[in-house]
Design a protein around this motif. Structure first.
Motif, PDB file in Angstrom:
ATOM      1  N   ASN A 144       0.185   4.157   2.442  1.00 45.46           N
ATOM      2  CA  ASN A 144       0.586   3.900   3.832  1.00 45.46           C
ATOM      3  C   ASN A 144       2.104   3.891   3.990  1.00 45.46           C
ATOM      4  O   ASN A 144       2.635   4.366   4.999  1.00 45.46           O
ATOM      5  N   LEU A 145       2.794   3.339   2.996  1.00 45.31           N
ATOM      6  CA  LEU A 145       4.258   3.292   3.062  1.00 45.31           C
ATOM      7  C   LEU A 145       4.845   4.697   3.021  1.00 45.31           C
ATOM      8  O   LEU A 145       5.773   5.017   3.780  1.00 45.31           O
ATOM      9  N   ASN A 185       0.875  -1.169   0.000  1.00 45.36           N
ATOM     10  CA  ASN A 185       0.000   0.000   0.000  1.00 45.36           C
ATOM     11  C   ASN A 185       0.916   1.223   0.000  1.00 45.36           C
ATOM     12  O   ASN A 185       1.439   1.620   1.039  1.00 45.36           O
ATOM     13  N   PHE A 209       1.637  -1.053   5.763  1.00 42.14           N
ATOM     14  CA  PHE A 209       1.824  -0.795   4.334  1.00 42.14           C
ATOM     15  C   PHE A 209       1.884  -2.065   3.477  1.00 42.14           C
ATOM     16  O   PHE A 209       2.138  -1.988   2.280  1.00 42.14           O
TER      17      PHE A 209
END
Length: 284
Positions: A25-26, A22, A87
């Protein structure tokens, strides 16, 4: 590379095809780490360097205070409003089918949060709270009311979100679902060909296993209300084949770890990923 590590690498590579990043998110995880490093560096600068003038020290303190509050607020918001904060996710399949000129997409993904990730979040936010309290006392030493308000706000933000993340840790560390463990996992040797007994339920809402009182969750397959749509039937059997392939690999993995008594952290992590797939697939 030891024989054990080489063996585990095969299963790690197998599961990697289902892991998806993701990127959103990362990005924010890396961004938050950078912010925290800046906060910590600024904090150390204010307490360790005497070369700064009073004005410069105050500016740095304000910046550190503001960024620390950003971290704490972000921590609170993500824990209360988002279940998927990690993530990586397991994306078992993403397939589409056209039925009556309408394209239907099926995407089975599993969100999870590893223990180490939660520990990092907790550590960052506890340190940020300590920094906020210290900086509030330092910057507003002549204004105790403001200092007290800032410290109180930090505590109010930390406590409920800290409680939420502890619940996530409990979820991560709790034993695997008992029925799954007792019925299937501990007796896996008897179910090497588990998916050979797999049969579609009513309208393909789910599949069940004739050898066990087990069935899949609803919503994984495309419902065939006509009970004779070959296109839907083939589509659903492709999904079954995906899980069949994963189960075969998991069976081999369990045989390896049990026979060689492998109890490494890496083996544990891989086992839990396999577990998540089948706990998500089966109805308990």
């Amino acid at each position: 590379m030891s024989k054990t590590k080489k063996s585990l690498k095969e299963y790690k590579n197998f599961l990697s095809q289902y892991r998806k990043i993701n990127w959103f998110n990362l990005f924010f995880f890396i961004f938050d780490l950078i912010i925290f490093i800046l906060v910590f560096a600024g904090f150390l600068t204010t307490i360790c360097l005497n070369e700064l003038s009073q004005k410069e020290e105050k500016i740095v303190s304000y910046i550190v205070l503001g960024l620390s509050f950003y971290i704490l607020i972000k921590f609170t918001v993500t824990n209360f409003f988002y279940s998927n904060i990690y993530f990586l996710k397991l994306n078992i399949y993403k397939k589409s089918i056209e039925i009556d000129s309408i394209e239907i997409e099926k995407n089975e993904k599993i969100d999870f949060v590893p223990f180490w990730f939660l520990v990092i979040l907790i550590t960052i936010n506890i340190i940020s709270t300590i920094i906020i309290n210290f900086q509030a006392d330092t910057v507003f030493e002549n204004q105790p009311v403001i200092s007290a308000c800032i410290s109180t706000m930090a505590s109010v933000l930390l406590i409920p979100s800290f409680s939420a993340i502890l619940n996530k840790i409990t979820e991560v560390k709790k034993p695997v679902v008992n029925n799954y463990t007792n019925l299937l996992k501990q007796q896996f040797v008897s179910f090497k060909d588990l998916f050979k007994s797999c049969k579609p339920g009513e309208n393909f809402e789910f599949v069940y296993f004739s050898d066990l009182t087990l069935q899949s969750k609803r919503g994984i397959f495309i419902i065939d209300s006509t009970k004779k749509n070959k296109k839907i039937n083939d589509f659903n059997h492709e999904i079954i084949e995906i899980y069949c392939k994963i189960w075969a690999k998991y069976y081999d993995f369990l045989m390896l770890t049990k026979n060689q008594n492998i109890k490494s952290r890496s083996a544990y992590s891989l086992e839990r990923e396999f577990d998540k797939i089948f706990i998500n697939f089966l109805e308990w």
